[in-house]
Design a protein around this motif. Structure first.
Motif, PDB file in Angstrom:
ATOM      1  N   ALA A 176       0.820  -1.210   0.000  1.00 34.55           N
ATOM      2  CA  ALA A 176       0.000   0.000   0.000  1.00 34.55           C
ATOM      3  C   ALA A 176       0.853   1.259   0.000  1.00 34.55           C
ATOM      4  O   ALA A 176       0.421   2.311  -0.470  1.00 34.55           O
ATOM      5  CB  ALA A 176      -0.919   0.003   1.223  1.00 34.55           C
ATOM      6  N   ALA A 177       2.083   1.182   0.523  1.00 30.28           N
ATOM      7  CA  ALA A 177       2.927   2.368   0.666  1.00 30.28           C
ATOM      8  C   ALA A 177       3.868   2.588  -0.502  1.00 30.28           C
ATOM      9  O   ALA A 177       4.241   3.722  -0.791  1.00 30.28           O
ATOM     10  CB  ALA A 177       3.750   2.251   1.952  1.00 30.28           C
ATOM     11  N   LEU A 178       4.264   1.513  -1.189  1.00 32.34           N
ATOM     12  CA  LEU A 178       5.288   1.635  -2.213  1.00 32.34           C
ATOM     13  C   LEU A 178       4.942   2.587  -3.350  1.00 32.34           C
ATOM     14  O   LEU A 178       5.817   3.329  -3.810  1.00 32.34           O
ATOM     15  CB  LEU A 178       5.638   0.255  -2.769  1.00 32.34           C
ATOM     16  N   PRO A 179       3.705   2.605  -3.853  1.00 36.37           N
ATOM     17  CA  PRO A 179       3.426   3.550  -4.949  1.00 36.37           C
ATOM     18  C   PRO A 179       3.724   5.000  -4.585  1.00 36.37           C
ATOM     19  O   PRO A 179       4.310   5.735  -5.380  1.00 36.37           O
ATOM     20  CB  PRO A 179       1.927   3.328  -5.220  1.00 36.37           C
ATOM     21  N   GLY A 180       3.337   5.421  -3.365  1.00 42.40           N
ATOM     22  CA  GLY A 180       3.619   6.791  -2.952  1.00 42.40           C
ATOM     23  C   GLY A 180       5.093   7.066  -2.815  1.00 42.40           C
ATOM     24  O   GLY A 180       5.588   8.126  -3.215  1.00 42.40           O
ATOM     25  N   LEU A 181       5.843   6.105  -2.277  1.00 45.92           N
ATOM     26  CA  LEU A 181       7.277   6.291  -2.108  1.00 45.92           C
ATOM     27  C   LEU A 181       7.993   6.303  -3.454  1.00 45.92           C
ATOM     28  O   LEU A 181       8.947   7.055  -3.664  1.00 45.92           O
ATOM     29  CB  LEU A 181       7.849   5.183  -1.219  1.00 45.92           C
ATOM     30  N   ARG A 182       7.546   5.473  -4.379  1.00 48.80           N
ATOM     31  CA  ARG A 182       8.121   5.507  -5.721  1.00 48.80           C
ATOM     32  C   ARG A 182       7.871   6.857  -6.385  1.00 48.80           C
ATOM     33  O   ARG A 182       8.706   7.374  -7.121  1.00 48.80           O
ATOM     34  CB  ARG A 182       7.533   4.381  -6.568  1.00 48.80           C
ATOM     35  N   GLY A 183       6.694   7.422  -6.117  1.00 46.65           N
ATOM     36  CA  GLY A 183       6.399   8.746  -6.659  1.00 46.65           C
ATOM     37  C   GLY A 183       7.323   9.806  -6.097  1.00 46.65           C
ATOM     38  O   GLY A 183       7.775  10.704  -6.814  1.00 46.65           O
ATOM     39  N   VAL A 184       7.617   9.722  -4.807  1.00 50.35           N
ATOM     40  CA  VAL A 184       8.542  10.663  -4.182  1.00 50.35           C
ATOM     41  C   VAL A 184       9.933  10.531  -4.803  1.00 50.35           C
ATOM     42  O   VAL A 184      10.595  11.533  -5.115  1.00 50.35           O
ATOM     43  CB  VAL A 184       8.607  10.420  -2.658  1.00 50.35           C
ATOM     44  N   LEU A 185      10.384   9.302  -4.992  1.00 49.95           N
ATOM     45  CA  LEU A 185      11.708   9.092  -5.571  1.00 49.95           C
ATOM     46  C   LEU A 185      11.782   9.601  -7.007  1.00 49.95           C
ATOM     47  O   LEU A 185      12.763  10.228  -7.405  1.00 49.95           O
ATOM     48  CB  LEU A 185      12.067   7.606  -5.522  1.00 49.95           C
ATOM     49  N   ARG A 186      10.755   9.343  -7.788  1.00 49.31           N
ATOM     50  CA  ARG A 186      10.780   9.848  -9.160  1.00 49.31           C
ATOM     51  C   ARG A 186      10.810  11.373  -9.177  1.00 49.31           C
ATOM     52  O   ARG A 186      11.538  11.994  -9.948  1.00 49.31           O
ATOM     53  CB  ARG A 186       9.571   9.340  -9.957  1.00 49.31           C
ATOM     54  N   GLY A 187      10.015  11.995  -8.312  1.00 53.58           N
ATOM     55  CA  GLY A 187      10.012  13.452  -8.265  1.00 53.58           C
ATOM     56  C   GLY A 187      11.344  14.034  -7.859  1.00 53.58           C
ATOM     57  O   GLY A 187      11.742  15.101  -8.324  1.00 53.58           O
ATOM     58  N   ALA A 188      12.074  13.320  -6.987  1.00 50.58           N
ATOM     59  CA  ALA A 188      13.373  13.815  -6.526  1.00 50.58           C
ATOM     60  C   ALA A 188      14.487  13.580  -7.541  1.00 50.58           C
ATOM     61  O   ALA A 188      15.485  14.303  -7.548  1.00 50.58           O
ATOM     62  CB  ALA A 188      13.739  13.153  -5.198  1.00 50.58           C
ATOM     63  N   LEU A 189      14.327  12.569  -8.415  1.00 47.49           N
ATOM     64  CA  LEU A 189      15.436  12.156  -9.268  1.00 47.49           C
ATOM     65  C   LEU A 189      15.233  12.438 -10.750  1.00 47.49           C
ATOM     66  O   LEU A 189      16.208  12.517 -11.500  1.00 47.49           O
ATOM     67  CB  LEU A 189      15.687  10.649  -9.084  1.00 47.49           C
TER      68      LEU A 189
END
Length: 298
Positions: A176-189
């Motif tokens: 449930a949490a991974l999609p949001g965290l992947r979004g954060v990483l993509r936005g940062a990188l």
């Protein structure tokens, strides 16, 4: 603790760290933490197979004993955690793609730091093989911590970057949490000089897609990854790309493919005897174990 997501960018140069720092601190209002990010992982190979081969080669039935599958043990420590974590698994890595999870025969447990002292005394059972150290910087903003680190193997600096996102407040299953965290990483990188969009997409979506892409020719790979990126970035802002993901982790604008939303996420915690309805430091340790194994780093 919260829930973490880890990725590895093998082609990213060390100069990318400065650009990521600027993105996080100037654009996304992250603050650099005083405590550095430090992760150390050592591998030990068992000596059972070696002794069996030696005995078989010196006996009348030389070479007949080959049923034993060699084992390898990993010990991982976090700089900010008192406990350490162990994983015992079979040699030769693990299966990926459609067989992901079926090849992982390990088990992850939390142990005391004194455990390694005992292990070093059992040289007739376990011999040290390799050491990987990830060291870098941690940044904090709201409920999020983003960590960026470079890697040393046997003391030698290796090209590539590890990047981890953690939501320190979010609790629940990793799927449930991974999609949001992947979004954060993509936005940062995304858009950082030296980090290609294709490698970032492959890192975010796991090894299986990377193997699929390598089996295609360049044009087919670009078309497939381009379609995935189009799905993800359909409503991505052109400026400050991670703002929405940071402010609203439950509803990031990045659209994650349906395959990433099912319960069988790519960390496969159940395969190493970890619970799927909670996230602990042992789960975080397995993210490193799994990545090190599938990248052939240990």
């Amino acid at each position: 603790m919260g829930i973490t997501c880890l990725l590895y960018l093998p082609s990213a140069p060390s100069t990318a760290v400065d650009h990521i720092n600027e993105r996080l601190t100037d654009d996304l209002d992250f603050t650099e933490l005083d405590e550095p990010w430090l992760v150390t992982c050592r591998s030990y190979r068992d000596q059972v197979a070696m002794r069996q081969r030696a005995a078989a080669n010196s006996g009348p039935k030389a070479g007949s004993n080959s049923s034993y599958v060699p084992k390898i043990q990993y010990l991982l420590t976090f700089g900010h955690v008192e406990k350490m974590f162990s994983m015992v698994a079979t040699m030769g890595g693990r299966r990926t793609g459609e067989n992901a999870g079926k090849g992982e025969t390990g088990i992850v447990v939390e142990v005391d730091r004194d455990f390694e002292l005992i292990l070093t005394k059992l040289k007739n059972l376990w011999t040290k093989r390799q050491e990987v150290v990830v060291e870098g910087i941690a940044y904090e903003h709201g409920d999020y911590i983003i960590r960026i680190g470079s890697m040393r193997i046997g003391g030698e600096l290796v090209r590539g970057l590890f990047v981890q996102a953690e939501n320190v407040k979010l609790e629940g299953s990793s799927s449930a949490a991974l999609p949001g965290l992947r979004g954060v990483l993509r936005g940062a990188l995304q858009g950082i000089p030296g980090i290609s969009d294709i490698e970032l997409t492959l890192a975010l979506h796991g090894r299986s897609m990377r193997k699929q892409a390598s089996a295609l020719n360049a044009e087919e790979s670009a078309n497939k990854l381009g379609a995935l990126k189009k799905t993800e970035s359909m409503t991505m802002p052109t400026k400050r790309p991670a703002d929405v993901a940071i402010r609203d982790p439950k509803r990031p604008r990045i659209q994650i493919p349906e395959a990433d939303l099912d319960g069988n996420d790519w960390h496969e915690y159940a395969a190493v005897r970890l619970r799927e309805d909670e996230f602990t430091r042992a789960h975080e340790a397995y993210q490193f174990f799994r990545l090190f194994r599938q990248e052939g780093l240990l």
